[in-house]
Enzyme design. Structure first.
Site, PDB file in Angstrom:
ATOM      1  N   PHE A 129      88.566  21.658  23.436  1.00 19.81           N
ATOM      2  CA  PHE A 129      89.125  21.815  24.782  1.00 19.81           C
ATOM      3  C   PHE A 129      89.423  20.431  25.391  1.00 19.81           C
ATOM      4  O   PHE A 129      88.663  19.481  25.185  1.00 19.81           O
ATOM      5  CB  PHE A 129      88.106  22.565  25.643  1.00 19.81           C
ATOM      6  CG  PHE A 129      88.638  23.042  26.964  1.00 19.81           C
ATOM      7  CD1 PHE A 129      89.438  24.171  27.046  1.00 19.81           C
ATOM      8  CD2 PHE A 129      88.343  22.361  28.133  1.00 19.81           C
ATOM      9  CE1 PHE A 129      89.926  24.612  28.263  1.00 19.81           C
ATOM     10  CE2 PHE A 129      88.827  22.794  29.360  1.00 19.81           C
ATOM     11  CZ  PHE A 129      89.628  23.927  29.420  1.00 19.81           C
ATOM     12  N   ASP A 206      79.820  23.433  23.071  1.00 25.20           N
ATOM     13  CA  ASP A 206      80.459  23.987  24.265  1.00 25.20           C
ATOM     14  C   ASP A 206      80.574  25.492  24.050  1.00 25.20           C
ATOM     15  O   ASP A 206      81.293  25.946  23.153  1.00 25.20           O
ATOM     16  CB  ASP A 206      81.839  23.345  24.471  1.00 25.20           C
ATOM     17  CG  ASP A 206      82.426  23.713  25.827  1.00 25.20           C
ATOM     18  OD1 ASP A 206      82.138  24.821  26.319  1.00 25.20           O
ATOM     19  OD2 ASP A 206      83.194  22.902  26.387  1.00 25.20           O
ATOM     20  N   TYR A 231      81.884  31.210  34.887  1.00 20.90           N
ATOM     21  CA  TYR A 231      82.930  31.939  35.622  1.00 20.90           C
ATOM     22  C   TYR A 231      83.892  32.669  34.702  1.00 20.90           C
ATOM     23  O   TYR A 231      84.830  33.295  35.171  1.00 20.90           O
ATOM     24  CB  TYR A 231      83.694  30.993  36.556  1.00 20.90           C
ATOM     25  CG  TYR A 231      84.247  29.742  35.906  1.00 20.90           C
ATOM     26  CD1 TYR A 231      85.423  29.789  35.168  1.00 20.90           C
ATOM     27  CD2 TYR A 231      83.590  28.521  36.037  1.00 20.90           C
ATOM     28  CE1 TYR A 231      85.934  28.645  34.577  1.00 20.90           C
ATOM     29  CE2 TYR A 231      84.090  27.373  35.436  1.00 20.90           C
ATOM     30  CZ  TYR A 231      85.256  27.439  34.710  1.00 20.90           C
ATOM     31  OH  TYR A 231      85.752  26.309  34.114  1.00 20.90           O
ATOM     32  N   LYS A 232      83.677  32.581  33.394  1.00 22.14           N
ATOM     33  CA  LYS A 232      84.550  33.276  32.433  1.00 22.14           C
ATOM     34  C   LYS A 232      83.953  34.652  32.154  1.00 22.14           C
ATOM     35  O   LYS A 232      83.914  35.488  33.045  1.00 22.14           O
ATOM     36  CB  LYS A 232      84.733  32.400  31.202  1.00 22.14           C
ATOM     37  CG  LYS A 232      85.508  31.129  31.575  1.00 22.14           C
ATOM     38  CD  LYS A 232      85.643  30.095  30.488  1.00 22.14           C
ATOM     39  CE  LYS A 232      86.536  28.962  30.991  1.00 22.14           C
ATOM     40  NZ  LYS A 232      86.513  27.780  30.113  1.00 22.14           N
ATOM     41  N   ARG A 380      97.796  34.022  24.836  1.00 23.45           N
ATOM     42  CA  ARG A 380      96.379  34.259  24.576  1.00 23.45           C
ATOM     43  C   ARG A 380      95.895  35.473  25.374  1.00 23.45           C
ATOM     44  O   ARG A 380      96.064  35.529  26.593  1.00 23.45           O
ATOM     45  CB  ARG A 380      95.570  33.022  24.968  1.00 23.45           C
ATOM     46  CG  ARG A 380      94.099  33.114  24.570  1.00 23.45           C
ATOM     47  CD  ARG A 380      93.324  31.918  25.071  1.00 23.45           C
ATOM     48  NE  ARG A 380      93.120  31.979  26.507  1.00 23.45           N
ATOM     49  CZ  ARG A 380      92.433  31.094  27.217  1.00 23.45           C
ATOM     50  NH1 ARG A 380      91.881  30.054  26.598  1.00 23.45           N
ATOM     51  NH2 ARG A 380      92.278  31.218  28.518  1.00 23.45           N
TER      52      ARG A 380
HETATM   53  C1  LIG Z   1      86.933  26.521  30.583  1.00 16.46           C
HETATM   54  C2  LIG Z   1      86.365  25.456  29.714  1.00 16.46           C
HETATM   55  C3  LIG Z   1      85.837  24.285  30.271  1.00 16.46           C
HETATM   56  C4  LIG Z   1      85.933  24.012  31.740  1.00 16.46           C
HETATM   57  O1  LIG Z   1      85.059  23.053  32.195  1.00 16.46           O
HETATM   58  P1  LIG Z   1      84.857  22.857  33.774  1.00 16.46           P
HETATM   59  O2  LIG Z   1      84.061  21.663  33.920  1.00 16.46           O
HETATM   60  O3  LIG Z   1      84.203  24.126  34.267  1.00 16.46           O
HETATM   61  O4  LIG Z   1      86.220  22.761  34.375  1.00 16.46           O
HETATM   62  C5  LIG Z   1      85.243  23.384  29.396  1.00 16.46           C
HETATM   63  N1  LIG Z   1      85.195  23.614  28.062  1.00 16.46           N
HETATM   64  C6  LIG Z   1      85.726  24.726  27.507  1.00 16.46           C
HETATM   65  C7  LIG Z   1      85.636  24.942  26.031  1.00 16.46           C
HETATM   66  C8  LIG Z   1      86.338  25.676  28.312  1.00 16.46           C
HETATM   67  O5  LIG Z   1      86.882  26.753  27.766  1.00 16.46           O
END
Ligand SMILES: *Cc1c(COP(=O)(O)O)cnc(C)c1O
Length: 407
Positions: A129, A206, A231-232, A380
């Site tokens: 990411f 992650d 939040y996902k 997606r």
């Molecule tokens: C959504 C997501 C993030 C987002 O990180 P934030 O600090 O909450 O903005 C980080 N890593 C992955 C793999 C994600 O899918």
């Protein structure tokens, strides 16, 4: 992949007999005709969350005022315990909820690098990411490290042999996503952790696209460190604080950057010298976002009420249906599956490649089907198992088929 031709009657039967079908009724769904296939970007709002938020604001904040801190102080650890033990397969006392995934990633990365002095290389993969790449690049500049980037196939993820070849005695940390945000490709936690440990390195995972979507076994895999979003799939609400996991055996030796008073032993003695608490609470920094924590607590408890394993099973079956419909309906029309074909090698989302993916995503949204566009040419689809029905997958993919046939 499913055997036999899926039919609308079969889809209706699956929805009617889905063991977690009642859970959807606990969510706020103002437009029943909207096919929301983006719960992996922002999970839906639950009704209990609405009630909790109102009660927290009126009773705990409005009436309780500062007296409510006696309950609020424990929230980061309480909610961490809930997520750690019920969602992530961690042992007790290994997870807290605080700050953002990005901030947690940075702090754990630097802590891990310091725990392996003399090793100047951190490893990630090319399709990790973006924020993970940026955190690694920033920390590398700050600490004088090299980021070793393992190639990744956009559709099927990291090749274990290439990953293995990148790990040597110079590597301090291997930082990967468990489920790839674009393709959904799943990496085996235990296999990679064993590879890392054999070379004396630590793993930093992650879990943003895993938590609530697929089984995670942090304790069983021996994973060292992890972060991820709430939040996902966990439906904690926009900007809800992230979780942070540190294996119990590492907690004392880990020296993280940024110290704050919520990690301090005897916090309210107001001493001027930093002396961290014992346990996972030592990694807290400042005043926690109480309203957001109450939301996360409520939504995770709701999911736990039906049991995470039932949700993981459903997420996999939704994905299998989507993969089958991709093969049957979309591939003959010029689209391609851009995710691993085997359900066991994917998280709970699936990606379809098409040269006109960007325009098709916009056209889908216009027709009431919400996926995400992902570069370079991908649509997606996320199948948040708590709120997605089999008929949503059917309708979403039928709408894409109609668009591809010019209907
Ligand atoms: C959504 C997501 C993030 C987002 O990180 P934030 O600090 O909450 O903005 C980080 N890593 C992955 C793999 C994600 O899918």
């Amino acid at each position: 992949m499913l055997h036999g031709e899926p039919t609308w009657e079969l889809i209706e039967h699956w929805d009617a007999t889905d063991p977690v079908r009642r859970l959807r009724e606990a969510f706020v769904i103002p437009d029943e005709s909207l096919v929301y296939l983006d719960g992996n970007s922002l999970g839906r709002l639950s009704r209990p969350t609405v009630q909790t938020l109102a009660r927290t604001v009126e009773d705990e904040w409005g009436a309780g005022l500062i007296g409510s801190w006696q309950d609020w102080l424990a929230l980061p650890e309480q909610v961490g315990e809930l997520i750690g033990t019920r969602v992530l397969g961690a042992a007790s006392g290994e997870v807290v909820v605080a700050d953002s995934t990005t901030v947690n990633l940075y702090r754990l990365l630097v802590g891990a690098v310091r725990a392996r002095p003399g090793r100047r290389v951190v490893v990630t993969d090319a399709d990790n990411f973006p924020t993970d790449h940026y955190v690694l690049q920033g920390a590398a500049r700050e600490l004088g490290l090299t980021v070793r980037v393992v190639p990744a196939h956009l559709d099927t993820g990291v090749d274990p042999a290439e990953l293995s070849a990148a790990i040597d005695e110079d590597v301090s940390v291997i930082c990967l996503s468990h489920v790839a945000y674009r393709s959904g490709a799943l990496v085996d936690l235990a296999t990679v952790t064993a590879l890392a440990h054999r070379a004396g390195a630590l793993t930093l995972w992650d879990l943003s696209h895993s938590a609530g979507a697929v089984a995670v076994d942090l304790a069983g895999s021996g994973a060292d460190l992890a972060v991820g979003c709430t939040y996902k799939y966990l439906c904690g609400g926009p900007g809800a604080p992230a979780f942070l996991y540190v294996r119990a055996g590492l907690q004392d030796e880990l020296d993280l950057p940024v110290w704050g008073w919520f990690g301090q032993r005897d916090q309210f003695e107001m001493g001027s010298e930093y002396a961290p608490r014992d346990g996972i609470g030592r990694f807290l920094l400042g005043t926690p976002p109480v309203l957001a924590l109450r939301c996360v607590q409520t939504s995770v408890a709701l999911l736990d009420g039906v049991g995470l394993p039932a949700l993981w099973t459903k997420g996999r079956r939704l994905g299998e249906l989507a993969a089958t419909l991709t093969t049957r309906w979309l591939e003959p029309l010029g689209a391609a599956l851009a995710s691993p074909p085997a359900a066991s090698a994917r998280g709970a989302h699936l990606t379809v490649a098409h040269p006109r993916a960007r325009a098709l995503t916009a056209a889908l949204i216009e027709r009431g089907v919400v996926p995400d566009f992902r570069t370079p040419d991908r649509i997606r689809f996320g199948f948040a198992p708590a709120t997605t029905r089999y008929r949503d997958v059917w309708t979403g993919f039928a709408t894409l088929r109609d668009l591809l046939t010019g209907r």
